[in-house]
Design an enzyme around this catalytic site. Structure first.
Site, mmCIF file in Angstrom:
data_model
loop_
_atom_site.group_PDB
_atom_site.id
_atom_site.type_symbol
_atom_site.label_atom_id
_atom_site.label_comp_id
_atom_site.label_asym_id
_atom_site.label_seq_id
_atom_site.Cartn_x
_atom_site.Cartn_y
_atom_site.Cartn_z
ATOM 1 C CD GLU A 160 38.783 39.696 34.264
ATOM 2 O OE1 GLU A 160 37.564 39.491 34.352
ATOM 3 O OE2 GLU A 160 39.513 39.910 35.251
ATOM 4 C CG ASN A 205 44.969 43.013 32.665
ATOM 5 O OD1 ASN A 205 46.139 42.682 32.867
ATOM 6 N ND2 ASN A 205 44.089 43.131 33.651
ATOM 7 C CG HIS A 244 44.344 37.227 40.521
ATOM 8 N ND1 HIS A 244 44.614 38.156 41.508
ATOM 9 C CD2 HIS A 244 43.804 37.921 39.496
ATOM 10 C CE1 HIS A 244 44.240 39.360 41.087
ATOM 11 N NE2 HIS A 244 43.745 39.244 39.880
ATOM 12 C CD GLU A 274 44.070 42.316 37.842
ATOM 13 O OE1 GLU A 274 43.378 41.521 38.510
ATOM 14 O OE2 GLU A 274 43.610 42.972 36.886
ATOM 15 C CG ASP A 276 46.321 37.789 44.326
ATOM 16 O OD1 ASP A 276 46.173 36.793 43.601
ATOM 17 O OD2 ASP A 276 45.464 38.673 44.433
#
Ligand code: 9MR
Length: 452
Positions: A160, A205, A244, A274, A276
């Site tokens: 990030e 990432n 996400h 990650e 979702d």
């Protein structure tokens, strides 16, 4: 469509059928097995709070049968591993590594250089001091990557580091690393991580990379940086798109495809790290079967893209069951995972299974060597005298202080280690069959092993 049975259902059906539990599980088809046959990894997170019966028994059973890659939700982050300067704490991470190795799971390490979850002492003692921050970050990476060398297959080296502006650039505020060191902290982090474990895959990432490659987007900015890193010999091998998202974000799978193709040009792997797909929390009570089908449809599109792009390797979901997810606590979203609160597989699980089956193994390319997938769950060998050993990859675990001897099949000694406490790396030994002898005082255990 077969599902993984919940643990209680397995016990129940095993009792009725008069078969062992392991048979009941082994007979069932899993997304892990289908992914493995396709040379791919499918995974989810693990949190050390979930050991010691602190979570429903279904969790572990599903976790280790349905997935073949695992990420520590918080246990390998800076604040967990170096809470005080140069005092490292690996207890929780080690426990997870042992669990992963015992169950044949690949381990993604998360995360080395990140502006968040940095221990407070870093900015308190060294904020703004470039020389000291470089020393601190190097020491952290050397120690953490070195500790799990050969065990953690892949690291999120930098997490990030790009801001959320419409015209993307480095995150320049609220980042102790950027503010004190400047953008070269990223390049240095990759170089140090590579030096500490030359065999580990090393990723950049970030989130919002699924928003497409328009000019000025985060994804475009990252592709530009990866290009620069590759041209300058910075040892990056992969990018992670966290992903996400929400149920409304229907175009994101194709944006991920475009990103994979752009990175393929640079010989870099793209992993979904990650995933979702949440519903707005306000709708939680009103969700219908059609809503869950739609969620499944988006999961399926991600899996289709993943299997069709040859430079994609890992498909990681940020949680297993809607009963335990960061979404509810921190995001105002809910129910974004594959299993519901009662551990029943949702349409999202079925969709992933359907996608895997619709892409025959013969047609799916893998970015990894086939040898990576030969590892089955590794069971410890325990002798009646109490002495035990367990081999995972090239790491040999023994219960207590022991002398280890390795012999080739002609009986010639090829490796010896004295006073091994916990584990030893069998490095520098060619692949093949060997006999290992573990000796603790007068007790011995001799076992044939294969080094792959
Ligand atoms: O799921 C993690 C949660 O338990 C922590 O409280 C949180 C703290 O920042 O981090 C969560 O994981 C994040 C991951 O490390 C990086 N990408 C975003 C994830 C969700 O916030």
């Amino acid at each position: 469509m077969k599902h993984t049975l919940s643990f209680s259902r397995i016990v129940f059906s095993a009792a009725i059928l008069g078969v062992g539990i392991s048979n009941a599980v082994a007979d069932d088809e899993t997304i892990r097995e289908l992914a493995k046959e396709r040379g791919r990894f499918i995974g989810t997170i693990l949190n050390s709070e979930w050991f010691n019966d602190a979570i429903e028994p279904e969790f572990e059973e599903i976790h280790k049968t349905q997935f073949n890659v695992v990420v520590a939700e918080n246990e390998m982050k800076f604040d967990a591993t170096e809470p005080s300067e140069n005092e490292f704490n690996y207890t929780k991470g080690d426990k997870m590594v042992e669990y992963a190795q015992a169950n044949g799971l690949r381990i993604r390490g998360h995360a080395l250089a990140w502006h968040s979850q940095v221990a407070g002492w870093v900015s308190q003692k060294y904020g703004g001091n470039k020389t000291e921050l470089l020393r601190v970050l190097k020491n952290h990476i050397d120690s953490v990557v070195g500790h799990w060398k050969g065990k953690v297959a892949e690291w999120d080296v930098v997490n990030e580091a790009v801001n959320d502006d419409y015209n993307a650039d480095w995150r320049s505020t609220n980042s102790v690393w950027y503010e004190g060191i400047g953008p070269e902290f990223l390049d240095s982090a990759f170089v140090w991580a590579h030096a500490a474990d030359p065999d580990a895959e090393l990723c950049y990432n970030d989130y919002s990379l699924e928003w497409g490659l328009r000019e000025g987007s985060k994804a475009s900015f990252v592709v530009e940086q990866v290009k620069r890193w590759k041209e300058n010999g910075i040892p990056i091998t992969c990018v992670g798109t966290q992903t996400h998202i929400e149920i409304a974000h229907e175009t994101t799978p194709q944006n991920v495809r475009a990103l994979a193709k752009a990175l393929a040009e640079l010989d870099v792997t793209l992993n979904i790290t990650e995933l979702d797909i949440g519903f707005p929390q306000g709708n939680a009570d009103k969700l219908t079967a059609a809503d869950y089908e739609k969620q499944g449809h988006i999961y399926r599109q991600f899996m289709d893209v993943f299997l069709e792009e040859p430079n994609m390797g890992e498909f990681v979901i940020w949680g297993l069951t809607d009963a335990h997810s960061w979404l509810d606590g921190q995001q105002g979203k809910t129910q974004g995972l594959l299993y519901d609160k009662q551990y029943k597989p949702k349409p999202a699980y079925d969709s992933i299974m359907v996608s895997l089956k619709a892409h025959p193994a013969s047609e799916v390319k893998s970015p990894y060597p086939a040898s990576l997938f030969n590892t089955e769950a590794i069971k410890p060998v325990v002798k009646s005298n109490g002495i035990s050993m367990q081999l995972a990859g090239r790491t040999l675990f023994v219960a207590a202080a022991a002398k280890i001897d390795l012999f080739d099949m002609q009986g010639r000694p090829v490796f010896t280690a004295h006073d091994v406490k916990g584990s030893v790396e069998l490095q520098g030994i060619s692949k093949g069959l060997y006999v290992v002898r573990v000796r603790e005082g007068s007790k011995t255990l001799t076992q044939r092993i294969t080094i792959k």
